[in-house]
Design a protein around this motif. Structure first.
Motif, PDB file in Angstrom:
ATOM      1  N   ASP A 134       0.813  -1.214   0.000  1.00 53.27           N
ATOM      2  CA  ASP A 134       0.000   0.000   0.000  1.00 53.27           C
ATOM      3  C   ASP A 134       0.851   1.270   0.000  1.00 53.27           C
ATOM      4  OD1 ASP A 134      -2.277  -1.498  -0.038  1.00 53.27           O
ATOM      5  OD2 ASP A 134      -2.662  -1.348   2.117  1.00 53.27           O
ATOM      6  N   LYS A 138       0.680   4.052  -2.949  1.00 56.66           N
ATOM      7  CA  LYS A 138       0.379   5.475  -2.742  1.00 56.66           C
ATOM      8  C   LYS A 138       1.414   6.353  -3.430  1.00 56.66           C
ATOM      9  CE  LYS A 138      -2.135   4.960   1.632  1.00 56.66           C
ATOM     10  NZ  LYS A 138      -2.106   5.236   3.099  1.00 56.66           N
ATOM     11  N   LYS A 142       0.639   8.987  -6.508  1.00 52.07           N
ATOM     12  CA  LYS A 142       1.064  10.390  -6.483  1.00 52.07           C
ATOM     13  C   LYS A 142       1.820  10.735  -7.760  1.00 52.07           C
ATOM     14  CE  LYS A 142       3.727  13.778  -3.844  1.00 52.07           C
ATOM     15  NZ  LYS A 142       4.586  14.008  -2.654  1.00 52.07           N
TER      16      LYS A 142
END
Length: 269
Positions: A134, A138, A142
């Motif tokens: 995870d 992320k 981004k």
């Protein structure tokens, strides 16, 4: 963080440009590899770095694989083992499992961007391998956000994304062109007709995005009894516009599935 891009064609060029234009990276932090040196020249002049495919992973934390799927076998041979790298692939129909077997990498993301990514307004369908945690996901999200809105999907839905958002801008452009021509036919100049069509489409899309109503609700807001709009809607229904658009997407989807089978047959195990 340094990012490598293997293949600087249409999508590779867009990614290279957006990573810098968005402020995520400096040009010197983006390393490019491409068969044609001519395509690299404009990036070198802006301060980007270049490397051979066999060497590009040495300095990079993550690699975008942006070659055509039919060229993937040669790229895999040149790239070699990159077990510890994050790989982000734009290659149509080349599965996460295939990329893992060819490169040794376990942290893999597949994406399907569309052409509005050129201005950071794209829609990017994305899926990830089970080994990509995870926190890394992320970070990838981004980075991909410089292209536009990212929607996480299942890998088996990639062909649907290809049809619905990857190819759809071309269909929108055809519709826009037809509406502009309609305005010209009624006596408006090309410039005014174009502005009216584009601003109306942009405003309508923004309205749906912000308020999240079903499109049918706003259609009824515009439609008055025995008015002009209902006459136009009747014509659209009579001419089968709704069914034609649905069939267009379905046929595009079926072609994407067909190409997937062809490409998988061409790429070795």
């Amino acid at each position: 963080m340094k990012i490598g891009i293997v293949g600087v064609g249409n999508i590779g060029s867009i990614i290279a440009s957006r990573l810098v234009e968005s402020g995520l990276l400096e040009p010197s932090e983006v390393i490019l590899s491409n068969r044609s040196g001519e395509k690299l020249r404009i990036f070198v002049e802006k301060g980007y770095r270049v490397a051979r495919t066999a060497e590009i992973s040495d300095e990079c934390d993550a690699l975008f694989l942006c070659v055509k799927p039919q060229d993937s076998e040669k790229m895999f041979l040149e790239l070699g083992r990159v077990d510890d790298k994050i790989l982000i692939s734009t290659m149509t129909a080349v599965s996460i499992d295939k990329i893992q077997k060819k490169t040794g990498a376990r942290r893999i993301v597949r994406i399907m961007p569309n052409v509005p990514a050129m201005i950071g307004k794209g829609l990017i369908g994305a899926c990830r391998s089970e080994d990509l945690n995870d926190e890394t996901w992320k970070m990838c999200l981004k980075m991909l956000s410089c292209l536009g809105t990212v929607v996480e999907i299942k890998e088996e839905q990639m062909e649907a994304v290809t049809a619905l958002s990857g190819s759809a801008p071309a269909f929108f452009f055809v519709i826009v062109e037809a509406l502009i021509d309609a305005g010209i036919r009624m006596g408006l100049s090309y410039e005014k007709s174009r502005l009216m069509v584009l601003e109306t489409m942009a405003g309508s899309a923004e309205l749906l995005l912000k308020l999240e109503n079903h499109p049918g609700e706003f259609r009824h807001v515009v439609t008055s009894p025995a008015g002009t709009t209902i006459e136009g809607i009747y014509t659209m229904e009579r001419e089968g516009i709704r069914g034609a658009l649905m069939k267009t997407i379905q046929e595009t989807y079926l072609r994407a599935l067909q190409l997937k089978e062809q490409i998988n047959g061409q790429i070795g195990g």
